[in-house]
Motif scaffolding. Structure first.
Motif, PDB file in Angstrom:
ATOM      1  N   MET A 168      -5.552   3.561  -1.505  1.00 42.40           N
ATOM      2  CA  MET A 168      -5.488   2.117  -1.299  1.00 42.40           C
ATOM      3  C   MET A 168      -4.969   1.419  -2.555  1.00 42.40           C
TER       4      MET A 168
ATOM      5  N   TYR B 234     -12.956  -7.324   0.096  1.00 42.07           N
ATOM      6  CA  TYR B 234     -12.661  -5.894  -0.069  1.00 42.07           C
ATOM      7  C   TYR B 234     -11.826  -5.686  -1.337  1.00 42.07           C
ATOM      8  N   ASP B 235     -10.785  -6.498  -1.502  1.00 40.70           N
ATOM      9  CA  ASP B 235      -9.945  -6.358  -2.692  1.00 40.70           C
ATOM     10  C   ASP B 235     -10.708  -6.690  -3.975  1.00 40.70           C
TER      11      ASP B 235
ATOM     12  N   GLN C  51      -5.314  -5.276   1.514  1.00 39.10           N
ATOM     13  CA  GLN C  51      -6.233  -5.789   2.548  1.00 39.10           C
ATOM     14  C   GLN C  51      -6.166  -7.312   2.641  1.00 39.10           C
TER      15      GLN C  51
ATOM     16  N   HIS D  16      -1.101  -2.113  10.163  1.00 39.95           N
ATOM     17  CA  HIS D  16      -2.500  -2.557  10.151  1.00 39.95           C
ATOM     18  C   HIS D  16      -2.644  -3.946  10.763  1.00 39.95           C
TER      19      HIS D  16
ATOM     20  N   ASN E 278       0.825  -1.232   0.000  1.00 42.03           N
ATOM     21  CA  ASN E 278       0.000   0.000   0.000  1.00 42.03           C
ATOM     22  C   ASN E 278       0.853   1.274   0.000  1.00 42.03           C
TER      23      ASN E 278
ATOM     24  N   ASN F  93      -5.150  -9.372   6.029  1.00 41.92           N
ATOM     25  CA  ASN F  93      -5.883 -10.522   6.593  1.00 41.92           C
ATOM     26  C   ASN F  93      -4.926 -11.655   6.942  1.00 41.92           C
TER      27      ASN F  93
END
Ligand code: F6P
Length: 357
Positions: free
Chosen positions: A144, A291-292, A149, A188, A137, A153
């Motif tokens: 983004m 999300y991606d 993301q 994150h 990122n 995860n």
């Protein structure tokens, strides 16, 4: 008729296929007569003339598939102007193939290095549209990147798994998270999984502060500590070195990575039992998270529309949840780093997370 060449370059990530599918779907919808070719293994395929024709069926069923159906490779930007081992002019060769294949534009999916070369090709007169890929990122000009993301995860899940074993044994654990130049992923994943200490390249650490944070937890009756450490974490002393000195120090380091060095220092000074876990390339593997898939589909669809309108020389980025065109020259060569004074760092500190500063 439009002929468009797709190219994926640099380290792979989970959502490359989802993004190419988005572009292809939009192109098949918006452009009457469209031909797509897949340029194989990144800029290498463009240099050496390797490609395959792609049709609607190739883009079917790949939304959830990690990796890239057209392969990728790292082609360092700093070597682009240097001839290859056979004396071939790489930039000239890329331009020749673009012309030979009668392309109307290149759709390039990649991170920082990839964007420098994409901008160079734009300066050389090729029509280029790029899409922001990277688990780091760290691309300038977009809030983004796709892949990030999904990697958060995986890195978070790795730290979650460590919690129970760290607590059972009363150990100090270091989980090394990907990111040599920037710490978004570590930050994150660290917040998401309750790491106690987070070390990132943007905030050089003082080992005394790190040890004090571990001791503080022990005093509170907490028998374990988890550190999320970025690959590029750096001590305050090393941060003062010149680029050349840093390179040499890394080369001469007797540990496989910075986490092992930090682990050895903590063990020696506290007597705590230390274990290191390195999820490594698992962070780039497997299926993209929902999300991606959503941002990849949106970015891809918007890229298809820009191509239909012949708007080139841009990266398709995300700003405040809106898809926006960003001039390539504004993106190339710039990193989006974690600002040590930003609110996310302040909030993390309010949670008691130690950054070693
Ligand atoms: O840029 C993506 C990335 O996964 C970084 O987070 C990591 O430092 C690097 O690539 C690893 O590169 P390679 O796959 O070439 O080992």
């Amino acid at each position: 008729m439009k002929r468009v060449g797709f190219l994926t370059s640099g380290g792979d990530c989970q959502s490359l296929n989802a993004t190419m599918r988005g572009v292809a779907k939009a192109l098949y919808e918006k452009v009457e007569d469209i031909e797509i070719i897949g340029i194989l293994d990144g800029y290498k395929g463009l240099m050496y003339g390797n490609y395959k024709k792609l049709g609607p069926r190739d883009f079917s069923g790949i939304l959830t598939e990690g990796g890239t159906i057209i392969g990728t490779s790292r082609q360092p930007f700093k070597l682009m102007r240097e001839p290859d081992e056979n004396g071939m002019d790489k930039v000239r060769a890329m331009k020749n193939n673009y012309e030979k294949w009668k392309l109307d534009c290149l759709v390039i999916l990649g991170g920082n290095g990839t964007h420098k070369t994409a901008n160079l090709l734009r300066e050389e007169g090729l029509n280029v549209i790029t899409l922001p890929k990277t688990i780091d990122n760290d691309l300038y000009g977009t809030d983004m990147t796709f892949g990030f993301q999904s990697a958060v995860n995986i890195a978070s899940a790795a730290i979650d798994q460590i919690h129970t074993t760290a607590a059972s044994h009363g150990r100090v654990f270091i989980v090394e998270v990907m990111g040599h130049a920037v710490g978004w992923l570590t930050l994150h994943a660290g917040i998401a999984s309750g790491a106690d200490i987070v070390l990132i390249p943007e905030i050089p650490y003082d080992i005394d502060k790190v040890i004090a944070a571990i001791n503080h937890r022990t005093e509170q009756g907490k028998n374990f500590t988890i550190l999320a450490v970025a690959e590029g974490a750096i001590s305050k002393e090393d941060a003062q070195l010149s680029k050349k000195e840093k390179k040499k120090k890394l080369k001469d380091m007797k540990y496989p990575s910075i986490s092992y060095q930090i682990g050895a220092e903590i063990e020696e000074r506290t007597g705590h039992e230390i274990r290191i876990a390195v999820p490594g390339h698992t962070q780039r593997g497997g299926s993209p998270c929902p999300y991606d898939r959503v941002i990849s589909s949106r970015l891809g669809a918007a890229a298809g529309e820009f191509i239909a309108k012949e708007k080139y020389g841009i990266m398709v980025g995300i700003k405040n949840n809106e898809i926006v065109p960003v001039p390539l020259e504004d993106v190339a060569g710039k990193l989006k780093m974690v600002d040590p004074d930003s609110s996310i760092i302040k909030e993390a500190k309010s949670l008691g997370i130690c950054f070693g500063d």
